[in-house]
Design a protein around this motif. Structure first.
Motif, PDB file in Angstrom:
ATOM      1  N   UNK A 150      29.820  76.509  70.011  1.00 54.72           N
ATOM      2  CA  UNK A 150      28.513  75.913  69.753  1.00 54.72           C
ATOM      3  C   UNK A 150      28.481  74.490  70.291  1.00 54.72           C
ATOM      4  N   UNK A 151      27.265  74.005  70.525  1.00 54.93           N
ATOM      5  CA  UNK A 151      27.068  72.624  70.937  1.00 54.93           C
ATOM      6  C   UNK A 151      25.757  72.102  70.400  1.00 54.93           C
ATOM      7  N   UNK A 152      25.768  70.875  69.886  1.00 53.95           N
ATOM      8  CA  UNK A 152      24.572  70.269  69.314  1.00 53.95           C
ATOM      9  C   UNK A 152      23.877  69.302  70.254  1.00 53.95           C
ATOM     10  N   UNK A 153      24.549  68.891  71.304  1.00 54.75           N
ATOM     11  CA  UNK A 153      23.902  68.043  72.302  1.00 54.75           C
ATOM     12  C   UNK A 153      23.309  68.950  73.369  1.00 54.75           C
ATOM     13  N   UNK A 154      22.038  69.260  73.217  1.00 51.09           N
ATOM     14  CA  UNK A 154      21.398  70.180  74.151  1.00 51.09           C
ATOM     15  C   UNK A 154      21.466  69.662  75.577  1.00 51.09           C
ATOM     16  N   UNK A 155      21.332  68.352  75.733  1.00 50.53           N
ATOM     17  CA  UNK A 155      21.389  67.768  77.069  1.00 50.53           C
ATOM     18  C   UNK A 155      22.761  67.964  77.698  1.00 50.53           C
ATOM     19  N   UNK A 156      23.804  67.681  76.943  1.00 49.74           N
ATOM     20  CA  UNK A 156      25.162  67.784  77.476  1.00 49.74           C
ATOM     21  C   UNK A 156      25.503  69.243  77.780  1.00 49.74           C
ATOM     22  N   UNK A 157      25.121  70.152  76.893  1.00 48.30           N
ATOM     23  CA  UNK A 157      25.402  71.571  77.120  1.00 48.30           C
ATOM     24  C   UNK A 157      24.718  72.046  78.395  1.00 48.30           C
ATOM     25  N   UNK A 196      20.462  60.985  70.021  1.00 47.77           N
ATOM     26  CA  UNK A 196      19.994  61.586  71.272  1.00 47.77           C
ATOM     27  C   UNK A 196      19.764  60.511  72.323  1.00 47.77           C
ATOM     28  N   UNK A 197      19.079  59.446  71.934  1.00 46.71           N
ATOM     29  CA  UNK A 197      18.741  58.399  72.901  1.00 46.71           C
ATOM     30  C   UNK A 197      19.955  57.563  73.280  1.00 46.71           C
ATOM     31  N   UNK A 198      20.743  57.167  72.303  1.00 47.77           N
ATOM     32  CA  UNK A 198      21.843  56.239  72.556  1.00 47.77           C
ATOM     33  C   UNK A 198      23.103  56.909  73.106  1.00 47.77           C
ATOM     34  N   UNK A 199      23.290  58.191  72.815  1.00 49.01           N
ATOM     35  CA  UNK A 199      24.528  58.876  73.203  1.00 49.01           C
ATOM     36  C   UNK A 199      24.305  60.037  74.173  1.00 49.01           C
ATOM     37  N   UNK A 200      23.400  60.942  73.817  1.00 46.41           N
ATOM     38  CA  UNK A 200      23.226  62.148  74.634  1.00 46.41           C
ATOM     39  C   UNK A 200      22.632  61.849  76.008  1.00 46.41           C
ATOM     40  N   UNK A 201      21.590  61.023  76.036  1.00 39.26           N
ATOM     41  CA  UNK A 201      20.961  60.710  77.327  1.00 39.26           C
ATOM     42  C   UNK A 201      21.928  59.988  78.264  1.00 39.26           C
ATOM     43  N   UNK A 202      22.635  58.932  77.826  1.00 38.03           N
ATOM     44  CA  UNK A 202      23.603  58.294  78.729  1.00 38.03           C
ATOM     45  C   UNK A 202      24.718  59.237  79.175  1.00 38.03           C
ATOM     46  N   UNK A 203      25.029  60.252  78.368  1.00 40.38           N
ATOM     47  CA  UNK A 203      26.100  61.182  78.736  1.00 40.38           C
ATOM     48  C   UNK A 203      25.743  62.020  79.958  1.00 40.38           C
ATOM     49  N   UNK A 204      24.456  62.228  80.190  1.00 45.97           N
ATOM     50  CA  UNK A 204      24.038  63.041  81.342  1.00 45.97           C
ATOM     51  C   UNK A 204      23.356  62.212  82.422  1.00 45.97           C
ATOM     52  N   UNK A 205      23.020  60.974  82.105  1.00 45.81           N
ATOM     53  CA  UNK A 205      22.382  60.072  83.074  1.00 45.81           C
ATOM     54  C   UNK A 205      23.236  58.806  83.174  1.00 45.81           C
ATOM     55  N   UNK A 206      24.237  58.845  84.042  1.00 43.01           N
ATOM     56  CA  UNK A 206      25.215  57.759  84.106  1.00 43.01           C
ATOM     57  C   UNK A 206      24.612  56.410  84.489  1.00 43.01           C
ATOM     58  N   UNK A 207      23.539  56.441  85.259  1.00 46.33           N
ATOM     59  CA  UNK A 207      22.968  55.195  85.771  1.00 46.33           C
ATOM     60  C   UNK A 207      21.860  54.629  84.892  1.00 46.33           C
ATOM     61  N   UNK A 208      21.596  55.262  83.787  1.00 43.09           N
ATOM     62  CA  UNK A 208      20.526  54.778  82.922  1.00 43.09           C
ATOM     63  C   UNK A 208      20.947  53.481  82.241  1.00 43.09           C
ATOM     64  N   UNK A 209      20.025  52.542  82.134  1.00 45.24           N
ATOM     65  CA  UNK A 209      20.364  51.243  81.544  1.00 45.24           C
ATOM     66  C   UNK A 209      19.794  51.119  80.135  1.00 45.24           C
TER      67      UNK A 209
END
Length: 397
Positions: free
Chosen positions: A122-129, A222-235
């Motif tokens: 299972x995975x709870x970070x939909x973006x990362x999965x 989601x905003x602080x962890x999941x999004x940066x995990x899939x968008x490396x260049x996001x500031x």
């Protein structure tokens, strides 16, 4: 290893099997590699533990481990598999796979190297999965678990709501079905509670304020962890904009974005806005509604944006009844149907059925004489003809 075993045995002893999420029965458990993704707190762990309890009562042929355990700081899944196979374990249940760097490669290695081991993860970070699944998707049978339906919520409240309904059942037999259900359940009172707190199963164990606090923490994660995990260049500034965007959407009734105005308000451009919309949608925070259902989400402007479910509106302290109704309807239908924007109504389902959502006084003026059109009304126990109570769509799963 002992710490993993003790944790597994404790969780297995605590799991209850009196209520099952609908997905439990939809999963083909005979498949050698199964993936279950879903938002945090929707019940993925419980499904796995229930499966162990009901197919391996002693738990000796199965093993459960969460990858957020410190044991995996210096051990791999291969290390775990080697130990378990030596003990005769044939079913491995892995929780929170997104917590382990390179998890998709390690799962693939398990599948390729240990065919005697059945694996459920299972995975709870939909973006990362979604970002990492890649080639693994060809090996794994993937399932998505949404939050509770109204029918499942009634089960959690101790009711016996009966079986799931199909969309055809609801559209053409609601006049017969709704009175049977409402005869023994106060559906309107329960439905109001459901819209307020009922989407995430853990509502039962928390005060309302603590429940909402946990939801706010989920949004931040989601905003602080999941999004940066899939968008490396996001500031950092863009992440602040993402949170601001959630607030704007939550405060609208409902939100139909003007891209130029919103871009100026946010201090950004159309491309970045569409990117943020897409990320928040895939993360389960918002739901984009497009006029053409098959349009790629990263390219098209959404015609309407809602929060993923009405419970999030309560957490963000923006409960507007019109938007709550639309958000709830969309969450019910999106599980097994395609939800699109309608020019003449609120939603076009499966490119065929037109729905106008409103309160109990809602009429047919806007969609009169349009084939396959229906009014969905909140605040009524049962309807007539093509006027259908909103709550009964909560029986779709």
């Amino acid at each position: 290893m002992d710490i993993l075993y003790q944790r597994y045995k404790k969780l297995l002893s605590l799991v209850k099997t009196d209520i099952h999420r609908y997905l439990y029965y939809d999963i083909d458990w005979s498949q050698p590699l199964i993936g279950i993704k879903g938002q945090r707190g929707v019940g993925k762990t419980t499904i796995m533990l229930q499966r162990i309890r009901e197919t391996d009562p002693t738990g000796e042929k199965s093993f459960y481990a969460s990858l957020d355990n410190l044991w995996f700081a210096d051990h791999s899944l291969i290390d775990l598999a080697e130990i378990l196979i030596g003990k005769g374990v044939s079913n491995l249940y892995i929780d929170e796979v997104h917590r382990l760097p390179g998890w998709e490669r390690q799962i693939k290695n398990l599948y390729d190297s240990y065919p005697e081991l059945n694996v459920v993860f299972t995975g709870s970070s939909l973006l990362v999965i979604d970002h990492s699944i890649g080639d693994l998707s060809r090996r794994a049978s993937m399932y998505t678990l949404p939050g509770l339906s109204f029918r499942e919520f009634l089960m959690f409240e101790g009711m016996d709501p009966g079986d799931r309904l199909t969309l055809s059942d609801i559209l053409y037999s609601h006049v017969t079905i709704a009175p049977i259900i409402s005869a023994h359940i106060d559906v309107l009172s329960y439905f109001r509670k459901y819209m307020s707190v009922g989407y995430y199963p853990y509502y039962r164990n928390m005060r309302k304020e603590d429940y909402y606090s946990r939801l706010l923490q989920t949004i931040s994660t989601v905003v602080d962890t999941d999004i940066p995990a899939v968008e490396n260049k996001i500031d950092y500034e863009t992440l602040i904009k993402a949170k601001r965007l959630i607030g704007i959407i939550a405060g609208a009734q409902p939100y139909q974005p003007n891209m130029s105005t919103l871009a100026g308000l946010m201090g950004t451009n159309r491309s970045q806005l569409l990117k943020l919309f897409d990320l928040l949608d895939r993360a389960g925070i918002i739901r984009q509604i497009f006029i053409t259902i098959n349009t790629p989400k990263t390219l098209a402007k959404p015609q309407k944006i809602l929060l993923n479910n009405s419970t999030l509106m309560g957490a963000l302290n923006t409960p507007m009844i019109g938007t709550e109704r639309e958000s709830t309807f969309a969450s019910f239908l999106s599980t097994d149907h395609r939800v699109g924007f309608a020019k003449d109504g609120d939603f076009l389902i499966d490119n065929r059925y037109l729905f106008e959502i409103g309160g109990k006084g809602k009429g047919f003026a806007q969609i009169r004489d349009i084939p396959d059109s229906f009014v969905v009304a909140d605040g009524i126990e049962f309807g007539f003809d093509n006027k259908i109570p909103l709550w009964i769509f909560g029986f779709l799963y």
